[in-house]
Enzyme design. Structure first.
Site, PDB file in Angstrom:
ATOM      1  N   SER A   1      64.703  43.612  47.633  1.00  0.00           N
ATOM      2  CA  SER A   1      63.452  44.167  47.115  1.00  0.00           C
ATOM      3  C   SER A   1      62.991  45.403  47.875  1.00  0.00           C
ATOM      4  O   SER A   1      62.177  46.184  47.364  1.00  0.00           O
ATOM      5  CB  SER A   1      62.352  43.104  47.146  1.00  0.00           C
ATOM      6  OG  SER A   1      62.269  42.497  48.421  1.00  0.00           O
TER       7      SER A   1
ATOM      8  N   ASP B   1      51.457  39.587  51.950  1.00  0.00           N
ATOM      9  CA  ASP B   1      52.725  40.321  51.916  1.00  0.00           C
ATOM     10  C   ASP B   1      52.712  41.418  52.974  1.00  0.00           C
ATOM     11  O   ASP B   1      52.132  42.493  52.779  1.00  0.00           O
ATOM     12  CB  ASP B   1      52.957  40.920  50.525  1.00  0.00           C
ATOM     13  CG  ASP B   1      54.322  41.586  50.395  1.00  0.00           C
ATOM     14  OD1 ASP B   1      55.049  41.669  51.402  1.00  0.00           O
ATOM     15  OD2 ASP B   1      54.662  42.035  49.282  1.00  0.00           O
TER      16      ASP B   1
ATOM     17  N   HIS C   1      56.840  44.037  52.082  1.00  0.00           N
ATOM     18  CA  HIS C   1      57.036  45.149  51.148  1.00  0.00           C
ATOM     19  C   HIS C   1      56.003  46.237  51.420  1.00  0.00           C
ATOM     20  O   HIS C   1      55.142  46.085  52.279  1.00  0.00           O
ATOM     21  CB  HIS C   1      56.958  44.631  49.714  1.00  0.00           C
ATOM     22  CG  HIS C   1      57.947  43.547  49.438  1.00  0.00           C
ATOM     23  ND1 HIS C   1      57.597  42.207  49.455  1.00  0.00           N
ATOM     24  CD2 HIS C   1      59.269  43.595  49.189  1.00  0.00           C
ATOM     25  CE1 HIS C   1      58.675  41.476  49.211  1.00  0.00           C
ATOM     26  NE2 HIS C   1      59.706  42.290  49.045  1.00  0.00           N
TER      27      HIS C   1
END
Length: 364
Positions: free
Chosen positions: A120, A341, A344
């Site tokens: 990702s 998160d 990312h």
């Protein structure tokens, strides 16, 4: 067409996330053959040593106008209130990065096939690159496709294909009677990577997962199955297999190879001397001279593997400059990530700088 692709790619991403004067690319002088020199361009300038500076001209695009930003990284859409994190530019210590030009990039890549291969965080960089192009060429004619692990955007007037191949580990993850097996010495997926003019690889994030987020049941090396293994040792073995694949399958006169480098997370505030903190609520970079946590062991492994590879591979050494960006994560402002998160990156944001560095390497 772009907005249709956004919907198709989102389905692709969610499926896999839940399963888990421009020089020619044929110019061999573009990438040095000695690993110690691969970070040094522009007359010896190291693009990756420098500092973050405030620049009111940033960000380079509006996320609401880019059809390629997926909800996971669309922090502004999902309520992030501060905007100062968008205003930082990376300034190398002894040179300047060239300003990104989509026209120059696509002209330089005319007739070429470019592929990002990884997890990702490769998605983060691939999305960013297409947003940078779209911001400057919003009316560019494109076609797109998504099939299996592969998603591609073609800039029709330039005959440039920019693809993403989803591969968390680079080595194979296979369903067998015993369960899901991570094979440290096998890369069958590599058949899809052949024939590219440029490859940008990345892997690390998923090697550390345990418990419910671990997506394999066994690790296999040779004929032996292991219930677990030291993760750094496993990563080294897997990366060594990847390096062997590059040596056996890449023709440097046709294909240039980059390694995206280790992207850090900011889950633990002790890494920047704020033990009670996480990435949540961070609104500025770390401005110290040296990052307190130092370089991660995964960075050492990548450099060790690249020092032994025979074919030229250029390391985009993004680790230290990204460590400073504790403010750049979605934290709680993600449209598709439960909880916090700190792995990312928001878009616009840090991956745009990674692509500016890639552009600078190609131009220098």
């Amino acid at each position: 067409m772009a907005f249709l692709f956004r919907a198709i790619f989102l389905c692709f991403f969610l499926y896999h996330a839940k399963a888990e004067g421009f020089p020619s690319l044929a110019d061999p002088s573009l990438i040095a053959t000695n690993f110690s020199a691969r970070k040094l361009l522009a007359g010896g300038c190291n693009f990756f040593q420098g500092k973050w500076v405030y620049d009111a001209s940033y960000p380079l695009y509006d996320p609401s106008s880019c059809p390629y930003v997926i909800p996971q990284n669309d922090c502004i859409k999902y309520g992030r209130p501060d905007k100062e994190y968008l205003k930082y530019r990376w300034q190398p210590s002894s040179c300047n990065l060239p300003r990104f030009s989509a026209v120059n990039l696509l002209n330089g890549w005319r007739g070429k096939k470019i592929m990002f291969v990884g997890d990702s965080l490769s998605v983060n960089m691939w999305e960013s690159l297409n947003c940078l192009i779209h911001a400057q060429l919003p009316d560019a004619k494109t076609s797109s496709s998504t099939r299996g692990n592969l998603s591609s955007i073609t800039y029709v007037d330039y005959d440039v294909e920019i693809s993403l191949y989803w591969s968390r580990f680079l080595v194979d993850l296979v369903q067998e009677p015993a369960g899901r097996v991570l094979k440290l010495d096998s890369i069958n997926d590599g058949n899809a990577w052949r024939g590219m003019d440029m490859l940008v690889f990345n892997s690390w994030h998923w090697w550390t997962h345990t418990g419910s987020t671990q997506i394999w049941d066994y690790i296999q090396e040779g004929d032996k199955l292991y219930k677990d293994m030291d993760r750094l040792q496993a990563y080294y073995k897997g990366m060594t297999t990847w390096a062997r694949w590059v040596d056996l399958n890449v023709d440097p006169s046709r294909t240039k190879v980059f390694y995206q480098g280790i992207s850090p997370d900011h889950s633990l505030g002790k890494d920047w001397n704020e033990p009670s903190q996480t990435c949540s609520g961070q609104t500025q970079p770390y401005f110290g001279t040296d990052y307190p946590a130092g370089l991660p062991e995964s960075w050492t492994i990548v450099n060790k593997v690249l020092s032994r590879i025979k074919k030229p591979v250029y390391l985009l050494d993004i680790t230290t400059l990204s460590q400073y960006r504790k403010d750049g994560h979605p934290s709680v402002y993600s449209g598709d990530h439960k909880g916090l998160d700190c792995t990312h990156w928001c878009l616009p944001g840090l991956p745009d700088i990674w692509n500016e560095l890639l552009y600078g390497v190609l131009f220098s």
